[in-house]
Design a protein around this motif. Structure first.
Motif, PDB file in Angstrom:
ATOM      1  N   GLY A 156      14.926  39.853  26.944  1.00 44.65           N
ATOM      2  CA  GLY A 156      14.864  40.017  28.406  1.00 44.65           C
ATOM      3  C   GLY A 156      13.518  39.653  28.998  1.00 44.65           C
ATOM      4  N   LEU A 157      12.925  38.561  28.493  1.00 43.23           N
ATOM      5  CA  LEU A 157      11.539  38.239  28.871  1.00 43.23           C
ATOM      6  C   LEU A 157      11.434  37.539  30.235  1.00 43.23           C
ATOM      7  CD1 LEU A 157       8.740  38.536  27.420  1.00 43.23           C
ATOM      8  CD2 LEU A 157       8.913  36.097  26.946  1.00 43.23           C
ATOM      9  N   ASP A 158      10.606  38.126  31.102  1.00 43.97           N
ATOM     10  CA  ASP A 158      10.262  37.505  32.382  1.00 43.97           C
ATOM     11  C   ASP A 158       8.773  37.199  32.380  1.00 43.97           C
ATOM     12  OD1 ASP A 158      12.806  38.186  33.159  1.00 43.97           O
ATOM     13  OD2 ASP A 158      12.202  39.014  35.095  1.00 43.97           O
ATOM     14  N   VAL A 159       8.399  35.982  32.750  1.00 47.36           N
ATOM     15  CA  VAL A 159       6.976  35.652  32.943  1.00 47.36           C
ATOM     16  C   VAL A 159       6.815  35.082  34.350  1.00 47.36           C
ATOM     17  CG1 VAL A 159       5.051  34.180  32.218  1.00 47.36           C
ATOM     18  CG2 VAL A 159       6.513  35.223  30.494  1.00 47.36           C
ATOM     19  N   GLU A 160       5.824  35.594  35.065  1.00 51.58           N
ATOM     20  CA  GLU A 160       5.581  35.137  36.443  1.00 51.58           C
ATOM     21  C   GLU A 160       4.166  34.611  36.600  1.00 51.58           C
ATOM     22  OE1 GLU A 160       8.032  38.592  38.838  1.00 51.58           O
ATOM     23  OE2 GLU A 160       5.861  38.561  38.929  1.00 51.58           O
ATOM     24  N   PRO A 169       6.109  34.602  43.667  1.00 48.93           N
ATOM     25  CA  PRO A 169       5.590  34.121  42.383  1.00 48.93           C
ATOM     26  C   PRO A 169       6.522  33.100  41.732  1.00 48.93           C
ATOM     27  CG  PRO A 169       5.976  36.521  42.340  1.00 48.93           C
ATOM     28  CD  PRO A 169       6.396  36.028  43.676  1.00 48.93           C
ATOM     29  N   VAL A 170       5.930  32.175  40.947  1.00 49.01           N
ATOM     30  CA  VAL A 170       6.761  31.228  40.181  1.00 49.01           C
ATOM     31  C   VAL A 170       7.313  31.986  38.980  1.00 49.01           C
ATOM     32  CG1 VAL A 170       6.725  29.119  38.791  1.00 49.01           C
ATOM     33  CG2 VAL A 170       5.331  29.265  40.861  1.00 49.01           C
ATOM     34  N   ARG A 171       8.634  31.989  38.868  1.00 45.62           N
ATOM     35  CA  ARG A 171       9.275  32.692  37.752  1.00 45.62           C
ATOM     36  C   ARG A 171       9.462  31.685  36.611  1.00 45.62           C
ATOM     37  NH1 ARG A 171      14.913  35.236  39.294  1.00 45.62           N
ATOM     38  NH2 ARG A 171      15.345  33.072  38.900  1.00 45.62           N
ATOM     39  N   ALA A 172       8.522  31.659  35.696  1.00 40.91           N
ATOM     40  CA  ALA A 172       8.562  30.636  34.639  1.00 40.91           C
ATOM     41  C   ALA A 172       9.617  30.956  33.588  1.00 40.91           C
ATOM     42  CB  ALA A 172       7.195  30.492  33.997  1.00 40.91           C
ATOM     43  N   LEU A 173       9.807  32.234  33.280  1.00 39.74           N
ATOM     44  CA  LEU A 173      10.870  32.648  32.352  1.00 39.74           C
ATOM     45  C   LEU A 173      11.629  33.785  32.994  1.00 39.74           C
ATOM     46  CD1 LEU A 173       9.037  32.827  28.900  1.00 39.74           C
ATOM     47  CD2 LEU A 173      10.374  30.928  29.807  1.00 39.74           C
ATOM     48  N   HIS A 174      12.926  33.804  32.745  1.00 44.49           N
ATOM     49  CA  HIS A 174      13.742  34.807  33.406  1.00 44.49           C
ATOM     50  C   HIS A 174      14.773  35.369  32.427  1.00 44.49           C
ATOM     51  CE1 HIS A 174      15.821  36.939  36.433  1.00 44.49           C
ATOM     52  NE2 HIS A 174      16.884  36.189  36.379  1.00 44.49           N
ATOM     53  N   ILE A 226       3.481  38.698  31.674  1.00 44.85           N
ATOM     54  CA  ILE A 226       4.823  39.105  31.258  1.00 44.85           C
ATOM     55  C   ILE A 226       5.178  40.280  32.154  1.00 44.85           C
ATOM     56  CG2 ILE A 226       6.158  40.186  29.411  1.00 44.85           C
ATOM     57  CD1 ILE A 226       4.493  38.608  27.385  1.00 44.85           C
ATOM     58  N   SER A 227       6.185  40.126  33.013  1.00 42.57           N
ATOM     59  CA  SER A 227       6.484  41.194  33.952  1.00 42.57           C
ATOM     60  C   SER A 227       7.631  42.082  33.472  1.00 42.57           C
ATOM     61  CB  SER A 227       6.809  40.622  35.330  1.00 42.57           C
ATOM     62  OG  SER A 227       7.814  39.642  35.207  1.00 42.57           O
ATOM     63  N   GLN A 228       8.397  41.589  32.512  1.00 43.20           N
ATOM     64  CA  GLN A 228       9.483  42.396  31.951  1.00 43.20           C
ATOM     65  C   GLN A 228       9.845  41.892  30.569  1.00 43.20           C
ATOM     66  OE1 GLN A 228      13.350  43.594  33.712  1.00 43.20           O
ATOM     67  NE2 GLN A 228      12.361  42.989  35.626  1.00 43.20           N
ATOM     68  N   GLY A 229      10.487  42.761  29.782  1.00 40.42           N
ATOM     69  CA  GLY A 229      11.003  42.343  28.486  1.00 40.42           C
ATOM     70  C   GLY A 229       9.983  42.504  27.377  1.00 40.42           C
ATOM     71  N   SER A 230      10.371  42.081  26.172  1.00 35.32           N
ATOM     72  CA  SER A 230       9.481  42.299  25.026  1.00 35.32           C
ATOM     73  C   SER A 230       9.522  41.134  24.049  1.00 35.32           C
ATOM     74  CB  SER A 230       9.898  43.587  24.304  1.00 35.32           C
ATOM     75  OG  SER A 230      11.204  43.409  23.798  1.00 35.32           O
ATOM     76  N   VAL A 231       8.439  41.055  23.279  1.00 34.47           N
ATOM     77  CA  VAL A 231       8.361  40.105  22.165  1.00 34.47           C
ATOM     78  C   VAL A 231       8.054  40.922  20.919  1.00 34.47           C
ATOM     79  CG1 VAL A 231       7.117  38.149  21.168  1.00 34.47           C
ATOM     80  CG2 VAL A 231       7.417  38.274  23.645  1.00 34.47           C
ATOM     81  N   SER A 232       8.954  40.882  19.939  1.00 36.05           N
ATOM     82  CA  SER A 232       8.688  41.612  18.687  1.00 36.05           C
ATOM     83  C   SER A 232       8.534  40.621  17.555  1.00 36.05           C
ATOM     84  CB  SER A 232       9.842  42.563  18.349  1.00 36.05           C
ATOM     85  OG  SER A 232      10.026  43.463  19.399  1.00 36.05           O
TER      86      SER A 232
END
Ligand SMILES: Nc1ncnc2c1ncn2[C@@H]1O[C@H](COP(=O)(O)OP(=O)(O)OP(=O)(O)O)[C@@H](O)[C@H]1O
Length: 326
Positions: free
Chosen positions: A10-14, A22-27, A66-72
């Motif tokens: 669920g990764l969001d990057v802005e 903001p530019v939403r680069a990943l959603h 990273i505004s939301q989600g996770s990287v494991s």
């Protein structure tokens, strides 16, 4: 079930944009990579590939975030690690090979120093053993005359050779994950093929998982275990290589494949929107690909499609997926 090497959920990057949203680069991006698996990530310029690579390494350039989600990574949530722990992880457990090797290499240090510094930093190896391990690695990446090249400076290397040195830096500590970001794009076609072949062999030998980022869908057909298609910061389709190429279901995937096809009927249908449509930006509401889709319907413009599993292990984000060809 075994823990994947990489799990992005669920990764969001802005990126903030002055005076605008903001530019939403990943959603809402989900992606996992298993042990020793090679996943190809294909998408055009601006689709979010490099942003994903940086987010995985926890290196999104500020003020992006990273505004939301996770990287494991191997089950550890990377957002919970401090900078020191991340530095230990980068270069040792996960590393990156990027497109422009010359910008990656320090012009003031020799090849041997640059590869050796990484090994020394992460393992404490030094002296004669350090030199031997670096020369061994130079042999592995097929640098001719490695003893002599050990003392060469980056400007003395050809483009292909510099890319091999960058690969040696990425692999010297035996990482569990390598991210290759368009690593072969600046090279001549013949050199590109050699470097790809080498990269695959090294990944197998070192038992490394790989995220292989490219704009060239053709490369993934030979190289990857699974193929993921990204558009407007979202995964549009993901499947094993065999399933993907036997039955691509997202109109964007078919468009990418049609662009490489020699079949004029296929090309003219899928590419008929021409240059103007290619300039269209991903839609903010509904399906991001709707402005460019030759099969678009009203529903696509208002309702955002979910990523659905349409056959075992084959996920597609489309309300009206392309049906299997006869
Ligand atoms: N540092 C930044 N500041 C502002 N916006 C950014 C930044 N980096 C990326 N973006 C935006 O995020 C989106 C995704 O860009 P990204 O570089 O990840 O795409 P890409 O698929 O890697 O493209 P390419 O193949 O050209 O490298 C684009 O809209 C881009 O403009």
């Amino acid at each position: 079930m075994t823990t994947p090497v990489l799990a992005v959920e669920g990764l969001d990057v802005e990126f903030p944009s002055y005076g605008e949203a903001p530019v939403r680069a990943l959603h809402g991006l989900d992606l996992s990579i298993g042990e020793q698996e090679i996943v190809g990530l294909v998408g055009e310029s601006g689709s979010g590939k490099t942003t994903l690579a940086r987010a995985i390494m926890q290196l999104v350039p500020p003020p992006g975030r990273i505004s939301q989600g996770s990287v494991s990574f191997e089950g550890r949530d990377l957002s919970k690690l401090d900078e020191e722990q991340l530095r230990t992880l980068r270069g040792r457990a996960m590393s990156m090979v990027i497109a422009n090797p010359r910008s990656e290499l320090n012009p003031l240090l020799t090849v041997g120093q640059q590869i050796g510094n990484i090994l020394k930093y992460h393992t404490g190896c030094k002296g004669r053993e350090l030199r031997e391990r670096v020369i061994e690695m130079l042999k592995e990446v097929r640098i001719p005359d490695p003893e002599r090249r050990y003392d060469a400076f980056p400007h003395e290397l050809s483009g292909g050779m510099a890319q091999r040195v960058v690969m040696a830096i990425a692999l010297i500590c035996n990482p569990r994950l390598v991210i290759s970001d368009d690593a072969t794009s600046g090279l001549d076609v013949t050199v590109q093929a050699q470097v790809l072949e080498l990269l695959k062999r090294l990944a197998e030998r070192h038992r490394t998982a790989m995220l292989f980022i490219t704009r060239d869908i053709g490369i993934t057909a030979h190289f990857c275990d699974r193929v993921a298609i990204i558009y407007g910061g979202e995964i549009m389709e993901i499947a094993t290589r065999a399933r993907f190429f036997a039955n691509p279901m997202h109109p964007y995937s078919v468009l990418l494949l049609a662009a490489f096809s020699h079949n004029p009927k296929l090309r003219s249908y899928w590419l008929k929107e021409g240059e103007a449509a290619a300039e269209a930006r991903p839609a903010e509401t509904g399906c991001p690909f709707a402005p460019r889709c030759v099969r678009v319907r009203e529903h696509c413009r208002s309702v955002h499609p979910e990523l659905r599993e349409l056959e075992a292990g084959h996920h597609v984000r489309c309300h009206f997926p392309v049906e299997r060809r006869a």
